[in-house]
Design a protein around this motif. Structure first.
Motif, PDB file in Angstrom:
ATOM      1  N   THR A  15     -50.320   7.766 -10.932  1.00 31.35           N
ATOM      2  CA  THR A  15     -50.899   8.145  -9.644  1.00 31.35           C
ATOM      3  C   THR A  15     -51.563   6.945  -8.983  1.00 31.35           C
ATOM      4  O   THR A  15     -51.380   6.690  -7.783  1.00 31.35           O
ATOM      5  N   ALA A  16     -52.321   6.180  -9.752  1.00 25.41           N
ATOM      6  CA  ALA A  16     -53.002   5.006  -9.200  1.00 25.41           C
ATOM      7  C   ALA A  16     -51.990   3.976  -8.695  1.00 25.41           C
ATOM      8  O   ALA A  16     -52.156   3.405  -7.610  1.00 25.41           O
ATOM      9  N   VAL A  17     -50.935   3.753  -9.450  1.00 28.50           N
ATOM     10  CA  VAL A  17     -49.898   2.803  -9.035  1.00 28.50           C
ATOM     11  C   VAL A  17     -49.208   3.310  -7.765  1.00 28.50           C
ATOM     12  O   VAL A  17     -48.956   2.541  -6.835  1.00 28.50           O
ATOM     13  N   GLY A  18     -48.941   4.596  -7.707  1.00 28.30           N
ATOM     14  CA  GLY A  18     -48.317   5.178  -6.520  1.00 28.30           C
ATOM     15  C   GLY A  18     -49.164   4.976  -5.273  1.00 28.30           C
ATOM     16  O   GLY A  18     -48.650   4.612  -4.211  1.00 28.30           O
ATOM     17  N   HIS A  19     -50.468   5.198  -5.413  1.00 25.36           N
ATOM     18  CA  HIS A  19     -51.365   4.989  -4.267  1.00 25.36           C
ATOM     19  C   HIS A  19     -51.359   3.527  -3.831  1.00 25.36           C
ATOM     20  O   HIS A  19     -51.325   3.223  -2.638  1.00 25.36           O
ATOM     21  N   ARG A  20     -51.384   2.638  -4.790  1.00 21.35           N
ATOM     22  CA  ARG A  20     -51.379   1.210  -4.454  1.00 21.35           C
ATOM     23  C   ARG A  20     -50.072   0.805  -3.756  1.00 21.35           C
ATOM     24  O   ARG A  20     -50.064   0.003  -2.827  1.00 21.35           O
ATOM     25  N   LEU A  21     -48.956   1.369  -4.205  1.00 21.12           N
ATOM     26  CA  LEU A  21     -47.672   1.061  -3.573  1.00 21.12           C
ATOM     27  C   LEU A  21     -47.614   1.569  -2.133  1.00 21.12           C
ATOM     28  O   LEU A  21     -47.041   0.911  -1.260  1.00 21.12           O
ATOM     29  N   ILE A  22     -48.216   2.719  -1.872  1.00 18.94           N
ATOM     30  CA  ILE A  22     -48.261   3.235  -0.508  1.00 18.94           C
ATOM     31  C   ILE A  22     -49.057   2.289   0.380  1.00 18.94           C
ATOM     32  O   ILE A  22     -48.654   1.974   1.502  1.00 18.94           O
ATOM     33  N   VAL A  23     -50.187   1.786  -0.126  1.00 16.32           N
ATOM     34  CA  VAL A  23     -50.986   0.828   0.637  1.00 16.32           C
ATOM     35  C   VAL A  23     -50.168  -0.434   0.904  1.00 16.32           C
ATOM     36  O   VAL A  23     -50.128  -0.939   2.030  1.00 16.32           O
ATOM     37  N   GLU A  24     -49.513  -0.947  -0.122  1.00 18.36           N
ATOM     38  CA  GLU A  24     -48.709  -2.170   0.034  1.00 18.36           C
ATOM     39  C   GLU A  24     -47.579  -1.978   1.042  1.00 18.36           C
ATOM     40  O   GLU A  24     -47.341  -2.835   1.889  1.00 18.36           O
ATOM     41  N   THR A  25     -46.867  -0.858   0.944  1.00 21.25           N
ATOM     42  CA  THR A  25     -45.749  -0.645   1.868  1.00 21.25           C
ATOM     43  C   THR A  25     -46.237  -0.509   3.300  1.00 21.25           C
ATOM     44  O   THR A  25     -45.577  -0.987   4.230  1.00 21.25           O
ATOM     45  N   THR A  26     -47.406   0.105   3.468  1.00 19.62           N
ATOM     46  CA  THR A  26     -47.959   0.240   4.808  1.00 19.62           C
ATOM     47  C   THR A  26     -48.393  -1.119   5.346  1.00 19.62           C
ATOM     48  O   THR A  26     -48.105  -1.464   6.505  1.00 19.62           O
ATOM     49  N   ARG A  76     -47.281  -4.000   4.586  1.00 16.00           N
ATOM     50  CA  ARG A  76     -46.103  -4.856   4.818  1.00 16.00           C
ATOM     51  C   ARG A  76     -45.169  -4.288   5.887  1.00 16.00           C
ATOM     52  O   ARG A  76     -44.107  -4.836   6.137  1.00 16.00           O
ATOM     53  N   MET A  77     -45.568  -3.166   6.465  1.00 14.03           N
ATOM     54  CA  MET A  77     -44.820  -2.513   7.542  1.00 14.03           C
ATOM     55  C   MET A  77     -43.405  -2.116   7.114  1.00 14.03           C
ATOM     56  O   MET A  77     -42.472  -2.122   7.907  1.00 14.03           O
ATOM     57  N   ILE A  78     -43.245  -1.773   5.858  1.00 11.06           N
ATOM     58  CA  ILE A  78     -41.932  -1.356   5.344  1.00 11.06           C
ATOM     59  C   ILE A  78     -41.474  -0.034   5.964  1.00 11.06           C
ATOM     60  O   ILE A  78     -40.292   0.097   6.301  1.00 11.06           O
ATOM     61  N   PRO A  79     -42.376   0.945   6.177  1.00  9.40           N
ATOM     62  CA  PRO A  79     -41.900   2.190   6.799  1.00  9.40           C
ATOM     63  C   PRO A  79     -41.240   1.954   8.164  1.00  9.40           C
ATOM     64  O   PRO A  79     -40.213   2.566   8.463  1.00  9.40           O
ATOM     65  N   ALA A  80     -41.801   1.052   8.965  1.00 11.73           N
ATOM     66  CA  ALA A  80     -41.208   0.764  10.277  1.00 11.73           C
ATOM     67  C   ALA A  80     -39.801   0.202  10.118  1.00 11.73           C
ATOM     68  O   ALA A  80     -38.897   0.537  10.894  1.00 11.73           O
ATOM     69  N   ARG A  81     -39.599  -0.618   9.109  1.00  9.30           N
ATOM     70  CA  ARG A  81     -38.264  -1.190   8.878  1.00  9.30           C
ATOM     71  C   ARG A  81     -37.269  -0.128   8.422  1.00  9.30           C
ATOM     72  O   ARG A  81     -36.066  -0.282   8.573  1.00  9.30           O
ATOM     73  N   CYS A 124     -39.299   4.842  10.175  1.00  8.09           N
ATOM     74  CA  CYS A 124     -40.247   5.945  10.203  1.00  8.09           C
ATOM     75  C   CYS A 124     -41.665   5.399  10.394  1.00  8.09           C
ATOM     76  O   CYS A 124     -41.910   4.211  10.189  1.00  8.09           O
ATOM     77  N   ARG A 125     -42.590   6.271  10.808  1.00 10.86           N
ATOM     78  CA  ARG A 125     -43.959   5.822  11.045  1.00 10.86           C
ATOM     79  C   ARG A 125     -44.731   5.638   9.746  1.00 10.86           C
ATOM     80  O   ARG A 125     -45.538   4.736   9.614  1.00 10.86           O
ATOM     81  N   ARG A 126     -44.512   6.549   8.814  1.00  7.85           N
ATOM     82  CA  ARG A 126     -45.193   6.475   7.528  1.00  7.85           C
ATOM     83  C   ARG A 126     -44.188   6.758   6.432  1.00  7.85           C
ATOM     84  O   ARG A 126     -43.209   7.461   6.646  1.00  7.85           O
ATOM     85  N   LEU A 127     -44.440   6.240   5.257  1.00  3.29           N
ATOM     86  CA  LEU A 127     -43.513   6.430   4.140  1.00  3.29           C
ATOM     87  C   LEU A 127     -43.251   7.908   3.830  1.00  3.29           C
ATOM     88  O   LEU A 127     -42.102   8.273   3.600  1.00  3.29           O
ATOM     89  N   PRO A 128     -44.273   8.773   3.831  1.00  2.00           N
ATOM     90  CA  PRO A 128     -43.977  10.185   3.532  1.00  2.00           C
ATOM     91  C   PRO A 128     -43.025  10.843   4.527  1.00  2.00           C
ATOM     92  O   PRO A 128     -42.433  11.859   4.229  1.00  2.00           O
TER      93      PRO A 128
END
Length: 64
Positions: A21-32, A34-39, A42-46
């Motif tokens: 769970t902690a790693v998942g939360h950190r990955l969401i922060v990192e992807t946000t 790094r603007m990966i969802p926009a690439r 989508c606006r947000r990864l979910p």
């Protein structure tokens, strides 16, 4: 399997789930950050379809 072994397995499972769970939360922060969802279009990864984020199943394997 003895009761003590089952308790130990449950404790290890709980530890693993908390770490995951902690790693998942950190990955969401990192992807946000790094603007990966926009690439991904989508606006947000979910908002991305979950099937798009799952790794492909190797040939000959099925999911239970």
């Amino acid at each position: 399997m003895p009761n003590d072994d089952i308790v130990e397995v449950l404790q290890r499972l709980e530890t693993s789930l908390r770490k995951t769970t902690a790693v998942g939360h950190r990955l969401i922060v990192e992807t946000t950050e790094r603007m990966i969802p926009a690439r991904l279009g989508c606006r947000r990864l979910p908002h991305r379809h979950p099937a798009d984020l799952r790794p492909p199943t190797p040939p000959g394997e099925s999911r239970a």
